[in-house]
Scaffold this active site. Structure first.
Site, PDB file in Angstrom:
ATOM      1  N   GLU A 239       0.843  -1.194   0.000  1.00 42.55           N
ATOM      2  CA  GLU A 239       0.000   0.000   0.000  1.00 42.55           C
ATOM      3  C   GLU A 239       0.877   1.241   0.000  1.00 42.55           C
ATOM      4  O   GLU A 239       2.052   1.187   0.374  1.00 42.55           O
ATOM      5  CB  GLU A 239      -0.881   0.050   1.255  1.00 42.55           C
ATOM      6  CG  GLU A 239      -1.890  -1.058   1.379  1.00 42.55           C
ATOM      7  CD  GLU A 239      -2.669  -0.966   2.684  1.00 42.55           C
ATOM      8  OE1 GLU A 239      -2.361  -0.060   3.496  1.00 42.55           O
ATOM      9  OE2 GLU A 239      -3.577  -1.784   2.894  1.00 42.55           O
ATOM     10  N   LYS A 241       2.094   4.668   1.628  1.00 39.88           N
ATOM     11  CA  LYS A 241       2.128   5.295   2.951  1.00 39.88           C
ATOM     12  C   LYS A 241       1.623   6.728   2.812  1.00 39.88           C
ATOM     13  O   LYS A 241       2.240   7.543   2.138  1.00 39.88           O
ATOM     14  CB  LYS A 241       3.541   5.288   3.524  1.00 39.88           C
ATOM     15  CG  LYS A 241       3.593   5.775   4.964  1.00 39.88           C
ATOM     16  CD  LYS A 241       5.013   5.738   5.493  1.00 39.88           C
ATOM     17  CE  LYS A 241       5.027   6.084   6.979  1.00 39.88           C
ATOM     18  NZ  LYS A 241       4.411   7.401   7.269  1.00 39.88           N
ATOM     19  N   ARG A 246      -3.645  10.172  11.320  1.00 40.80           N
ATOM     20  CA  ARG A 246      -4.325   8.906  11.579  1.00 40.80           C
ATOM     21  C   ARG A 246      -5.663   9.195  12.284  1.00 40.80           C
ATOM     22  O   ARG A 246      -5.711   9.835  13.339  1.00 40.80           O
ATOM     23  CB  ARG A 246      -3.435   8.024  12.450  1.00 40.80           C
ATOM     24  CG  ARG A 246      -3.926   6.596  12.617  1.00 40.80           C
ATOM     25  CD  ARG A 246      -3.703   5.793  11.351  1.00 40.80           C
ATOM     26  NE  ARG A 246      -4.054   4.387  11.562  1.00 40.80           N
ATOM     27  CZ  ARG A 246      -3.197   3.464  11.976  1.00 40.80           C
ATOM     28  NH1 ARG A 246      -1.928   3.797  12.231  1.00 40.80           N
ATOM     29  NH2 ARG A 246      -3.578   2.220  12.129  1.00 40.80           N
ATOM     30  N   PHE A 336      -8.060   2.414   5.039  1.00 40.76           N
ATOM     31  CA  PHE A 336      -7.282   1.214   4.712  1.00 40.76           C
ATOM     32  C   PHE A 336      -7.635   0.003   5.570  1.00 40.76           C
ATOM     33  O   PHE A 336      -7.088  -1.073   5.368  1.00 40.76           O
ATOM     34  CB  PHE A 336      -5.773   1.475   4.783  1.00 40.76           C
ATOM     35  CG  PHE A 336      -5.282   2.062   6.074  1.00 40.76           C
ATOM     36  CD1 PHE A 336      -5.239   1.314   7.238  1.00 40.76           C
ATOM     37  CD2 PHE A 336      -4.845   3.373   6.124  1.00 40.76           C
ATOM     38  CE1 PHE A 336      -4.776   1.850   8.417  1.00 40.76           C
ATOM     39  CE2 PHE A 336      -4.372   3.926   7.298  1.00 40.76           C
ATOM     40  CZ  PHE A 336      -4.338   3.161   8.446  1.00 40.76           C
ATOM     41  N   GLU A 396       5.081   9.543  -0.074  1.00 45.44           N
ATOM     42  CA  GLU A 396       5.922   9.392   1.120  1.00 45.44           C
ATOM     43  C   GLU A 396       6.618   8.048   1.217  1.00 45.44           C
ATOM     44  O   GLU A 396       7.701   7.947   1.767  1.00 45.44           O
ATOM     45  CB  GLU A 396       5.076   9.630   2.379  1.00 45.44           C
ATOM     46  CG  GLU A 396       5.920   9.738   3.643  1.00 45.44           C
ATOM     47  CD  GLU A 396       5.091   9.959   4.873  1.00 45.44           C
ATOM     48  OE1 GLU A 396       5.677  10.257   5.923  1.00 45.44           O
ATOM     49  OE2 GLU A 396       3.863   9.822   4.807  1.00 45.44           O
ATOM     50  N   LYS A 401       2.104  -5.372   4.070  1.00 43.65           N
ATOM     51  CA  LYS A 401       1.210  -5.959   5.069  1.00 43.65           C
ATOM     52  C   LYS A 401       1.021  -7.449   4.824  1.00 43.65           C
ATOM     53  O   LYS A 401       0.942  -7.891   3.668  1.00 43.65           O
ATOM     54  CB  LYS A 401      -0.145  -5.245   5.061  1.00 43.65           C
ATOM     55  CG  LYS A 401      -0.092  -3.800   5.554  1.00 43.65           C
ATOM     56  CD  LYS A 401      -1.476  -3.186   5.649  1.00 43.65           C
ATOM     57  CE  LYS A 401      -1.405  -1.767   6.214  1.00 43.65           C
ATOM     58  NZ  LYS A 401      -2.745  -1.151   6.326  1.00 43.65           N
ATOM     59  N   LYS A 418       6.721  -0.365   7.182  1.00 44.80           N
ATOM     60  CA  LYS A 418       6.709   0.850   6.368  1.00 44.80           C
ATOM     61  C   LYS A 418       8.121   1.137   5.848  1.00 44.80           C
ATOM     62  O   LYS A 418       9.098   1.018   6.590  1.00 44.80           O
ATOM     63  CB  LYS A 418       6.172   2.045   7.156  1.00 44.80           C
ATOM     64  CG  LYS A 418       6.887   2.348   8.451  1.00 44.80           C
ATOM     65  CD  LYS A 418       6.229   3.516   9.174  1.00 44.80           C
ATOM     66  CE  LYS A 418       6.966   3.850  10.471  1.00 44.80           C
ATOM     67  NZ  LYS A 418       6.374   4.990  11.179  1.00 44.80           N
ATOM     68  N   LYS A 420      10.384   3.958   3.467  1.00 41.14           N
ATOM     69  CA  LYS A 420      10.419   5.268   2.826  1.00 41.14           C
ATOM     70  C   LYS A 420      11.581   5.334   1.843  1.00 41.14           C
ATOM     71  O   LYS A 420      12.640   4.743   2.089  1.00 41.14           O
ATOM     72  CB  LYS A 420      10.578   6.381   3.868  1.00 41.14           C
ATOM     73  CG  LYS A 420       9.343   6.622   4.716  1.00 41.14           C
ATOM     74  CD  LYS A 420       9.541   7.852   5.590  1.00 41.14           C
ATOM     75  CE  LYS A 420       8.290   8.178   6.383  1.00 41.14           C
ATOM     76  NZ  LYS A 420       8.440   9.412   7.188  1.00 41.14           N
TER      77      LYS A 420
END
Length: 898
Positions: A239, A241, A246, A336, A396, A401, A418, A420
């Protein structure tokens, strides 16, 4: 509280609390909330609008103390020693006790826990407009009815800091084995106490309930290689980021009611709406998209501009939410996950099934509500491809997952990873740090805090909250942001290295000292910081610090619990060093920071031959290591120096100081020789290695540190080292750091260079200006390419005027870049390239550049920014965040779910 405070050892404290809890449950039918609220005041949501200054004023009025009296002065200046030096210092609650004790007539405790709760509730109900008079009246009753010892602990409860040596988790664990987990899903202390009254009843599944906020699941930082940890049956999800806030959305169809909560359990319903009828708030645009009796959605709230059809930078969200213009920027919810539906909690359902349900019950509404797209992949190459695509879109990063993973509220585990992209000159991951103090500025920043000391949470300390100093930032923010810093940092104390608060650690003899610290770490500010590297430093209690740090943005959506930990710092440093070693030859900057390769022991064929005696190493079998001065350093000693030291003695000295020596220059970092011979000349003739005199080794041992090389130590100096010397001294060996005389200046004046090159400036910056930029040189180390290929030949007078104006703008901006220490390039393949500047947001041109500049394997990605970024940097005399001025390609992830 007093009994627990006087005990030593966490287990002893917990044993006493466990005994008290048992007595409470036996006597009061198990309801422990009223006591738990006092034991964990920092988790109680009641606000008292009271800090030490207001409490001091209230007590002085109640006790009739003037500021000229010793006790009155000590209450007001509680951080300073008392005039008689017989009373406590720095502990306000203890000072209250010592002040009240000789004046109090209350000797027998009569007040109950319930009395204290009623008192706190009364304080919490006081309106701000009449705060002081009503607070004084309450404390007059406190002085008349509570013992001095009770008042000591009451003050600590109000200040939300008991200092009894038990952490939140320790108290939760004593109360119930599931209390810690339940608080993570509810963020509600009363709910935890009510749900877990029966200590023998275990709750296997922490219940997520409608209209009750919970701490969301978080992802862990990682690299592409970590995709193995998220695979299930050979596949994983990728996915994007999202750079938003949040948010969890709670909705009940029968009540037509919405609730919106942040990750800190803050209620943002007033921003996004609680009813479908509340136009033009977000709730009115999403109600018809939801096909369920009730549900809870997890996602990111972003700001969306319908005119550009694109998502705006993070800092514009709140203003967009307050916007009443239907054609202007507005909030958009990117969903999400779904964790609750039709009265059923879903955390135990695998992610794959939750997403299937999500598609059935939620319909998208473009620009208001979107389901985050994801792809199902299986290899590391897929991860690199996706990361490259995100870079091209200027997003970003990505999140990996596990399709089979359950939703774990409040947890940060490896089922979500995650990643980057690593932009030019930065760590792969920005750092969330806690600002705990600052230094006052000069010039335009005088009379206000202008540099800020940042800390990370020391997660090695288990039973108390501890922060360790990590970095000082002095750049990256505008003048308006400096004002915001100074507004937020109001409850501060003068920094005293010998009287640091219990929660903070900083080397007493550090030269990096703030002028002030916050009184309470909970009053610190969470910010996001970008930096080039994490480097070793003894000036910070973390043992390392950020190189070239700069402020990116405030993170008001995070608390002190969310900042980097000590473990995070060293993991990030390790990951960064690993990446950096692969690309160390890319630039001069990286060249100077190469990791030394591991020594390889070559296999030898059996032979009866041996090295001649003059070249055999000293026998070090019985030599003990005295220090680690030369740890990890390898020397090749060719010979000694007549009348100074012999070869064997020098080798033994090196061994004593923790170093190693070999009989070849192949793996040696330093070649030592006191005179030329056939072996020394062989190395000198190659011209690639320095040959250093033995005196340097002796002087290092005497000084107990690795001394910088200087011409006086050199038997032969390579051209590279000669260049390094020029950054420290001129070609006549006159030091830049040692005092000069009038005569020496007259002799060397003609040899002073008329210009300073980029390499010299970067060396000076690395050595002297790690925390702040060289004044007036904030573009130092950056190489900019100004793009003009978008321009077409003008045909009309108006086009010629516009074309000329654009070229003039570029010419002025180029001059500014050079003036403030930057470099220019006309080559898009230049390995030093850090920024590509477009005269405006030329989207089509930006797409072309992104596609050509961002192959998946490229380790560093240059920023593509509008020319306004350069102008804003010049206006604020600092480098501002590039992503705010990124030449974004509109609407690349607002498509329907894949």
């Amino acid at each position: 509280m007093n009994d627990i405070n006087e005990l030593r050892g966490n287990e002893e404290k917990k044993r006493l609390l466990r005994k008290y809890l048992h007595q409470w449950r036996t006597t009061y039918q198990k309801d422990f909330y009223s006591a738990m609220r006092l034991l964990l005041p920092q988790l109680d949501k009641t606000r008292y609008f009271l800090k030490e200054s207001k409490l001091s004023r209230a007590y002085r009025e109640v006790l009739g103390l003037s500021m000229s009296s010793e006790d009155g002065h000590h209450l007001e200046k509680w951080k300073l020693p008392s005039k008689s030096n017989t009373k406590s210092t720095g502990d306000f609650a203890m000072i209250v006790y010592e002040t009240v004790f000789p004046r109090s007539t209350v000797t027998t405790p009569t007040k109950t826990v319930e009395d204290v709760n009623q008192l706190l509730d009364e304080l919490g109900r006081i309106e701000n407009t009449s705060t002081h008079a009503n607070q004084v009246a309450i404390f007059r009753r406190v002085v008349d009815a509570y013992t001095p010892m009770e008042q000591r602990w009451l003050v600590r409860i109000i200040l939300r800091d008991l200092k009894i040596g038990l952490s939140d988790n320790s108290i939760f664990d004593v109360y119930h084995p599931d209390a810690r987990d339940m608080y993570s899903v509810s963020s509600n202390l009363k709910f935890v106490c009510d749900s877990l009254m029966d200590e023998s009843k275990r709750i296997r599944d922490m219940p997520i309930k409608l209209f009750q906020s919970f701490k969301p699941q978080l992802g862990t930082r990682g690299m592409a290689s970590m995709m193995e940890s998220v695979k299930h049956n050979g596949v994983f999800y990728i996915e994007e980021k999202i750079d938003g806030e949040r948010i969890q959305m709670h909705y009940d169809q029968s009540q037509q009611l919405f609730k919106w909560y942040s990750r800190k359990a803050k209620d943002y319903t007033y921003l996004y709406g609680d009813r479908p009828s509340e136009t033009p708030k977000l709730a009115s645009f999403v109600a018809n998209c939801l096909d369920a009796r009730n549900l809870i959605l997890d996602g990111e709230m972003v700001a969306y501009d319908p005119n550009l059809d694109m998502v705006l930078p993070f800092g514009t969200l709140k203003s967009s939410a307050r916007n009443q213009d239907a054609t202007g920027p507005r909030p958009c919810f990117m969903v999400f996950d779904i964790v609750f539906c039709n009265d059923t909690p879903l955390p135990d359902y695998p992610l794959r099934e939750r997403l299937q349900l999500l598609k059935k019950v939620v319909k998208e509404n473009h620009g208001y509500l979107h389901l985050l797209p994801r792809e199902e992949k299986s290899t590391e190459a897929d991860v690199l491809q996706a990361l490259g695509d995100m870079v091209q879109k200027r997003m970003e990063g990505i999140v990996l997952k596990d399709p089979s993973s359950r939703y774990e509220p409040g947890q940060r585990n490896k089922s979500w990873v995650k990643i980057k992209p690593e932009y030019y000159g930065t760590l792969g991951e920005n750092c969330d740090l806690l600002v705990v103090g600052g230094k006052y500025g000069t010039g335009r920043r005088s009379n206000q805090l202008a540099q800020f000391i940042c800390a990370v949470r020391d997660n090695r300390v288990r039973d108390s909250v501890k922060f360790t100093s990590f970095s000082m930032i002095g750049t990256g923010y505008t003048m308006d942001q400096i004002k915001e810093f100074n507004t937020l940092l109001r409850d501060i104390q003068t920094y005293n290295p010998q009287r640091l608060p219990d929660w903070f650690d900083h080397p007493e003899k550090s030269t990096e000292r703030p002028d002030v610290l916050v009184n309470d770490f909970r009053d610190g500010i969470v910010i996001e910081v970008k930096a080039a590297q994490i480097v070793f430093s003894q000036m910070w209690s973390a043992g390392c610090t950020l190189r070239f740090p700069r402020f990116i943005k405030f993170r008001h959506d995070k608390t002190w619990e969310d900042v980097m930990t000590f473990t995070d710092v060293y993991k990030t440093r390790k990951d960064s060093d690993s990446k950096r070693s692969e690309i160390a030859s890319k630039t001069d900057w990286l060249e100077s920071n190469k990791k030394r390769p591991r020594l390889q022991v070559a296999k030898r064929a059996s032979s009866s031959h041996s090295i001649i005696s003059t070249q055999q190493g000293a026998d070090t079998e019985n030599i003990l290591t005295k220090t680690h001065l030369f740890a990890l350093l390898v020397f090749y000693v060719i010979n000694g120096e007549d009348g100074v030291v012999e070869k064997s003695a020098l080798e033994m000295l090196i061994k004593e100081q923790g170093g190693e020596f070999v009989q070849s220059d192949v793996t040696a970092k330093y070649v030592i020789a006191g005179k030329q011979n056939i072996r020394a000349n062989s190395i000198i003739n190659k011209g690639k290695r320095d040959v250093i005199k033995p005196q340097w080794v002796l002087d290092c041992v005497e000084a107990k540190e690795i001394l910088p090389l200087m011409p006086k130590y050199m038997l032969y100096t390579s051209s590279q080292t000669k260049g390094e010397f020029l950054t420290k001294m001129d070609k006549y060996n006159d030091s830049y750091t040692q005092d000069a005389t009038q005569d020496s200046l007259e002799d060397i004046w003609a040899g002073i260079p008329s210009a300073c090159n980029q390499k010299t400036l970067r060396s000076v910056q690395r050595k002297y200006f790690d925390s702040i930029p060289i004044p007036g040189m904030f573009f130092l180390g950056m190489t900019l390419y100004f793009d003009t290929e978008w321009a077409t030949a003008p045909t009309t007078p108006a086009e010629r005027v516009a074309y000329t104006n654009d070229l003039d703008t570029i010419r002025r901006l180029k001059t500014s870049v050079i003036f403030y220490g930057g470099s220019l390039t006309s080559d898009l393949d230049d390995p030093r390239l850090s920024h590509i500047v477009l005269i405006d947001n030329q989207f089509e041109r930006a797409k072309t550049l992104m596609a050509s500049l961002c192959p998946q394997a490229q380790p560093h990605v240059p920023y593509i920014v509008s020319s306004l970024w350069v102008k804003r940097c010049v206006d604020n005399h600092t480098v501002v965040d590039e992503l705010e001025f990124d030449a974004r390609v509109p609407t690349k992830y607002l498509a329907a779910t894949t």
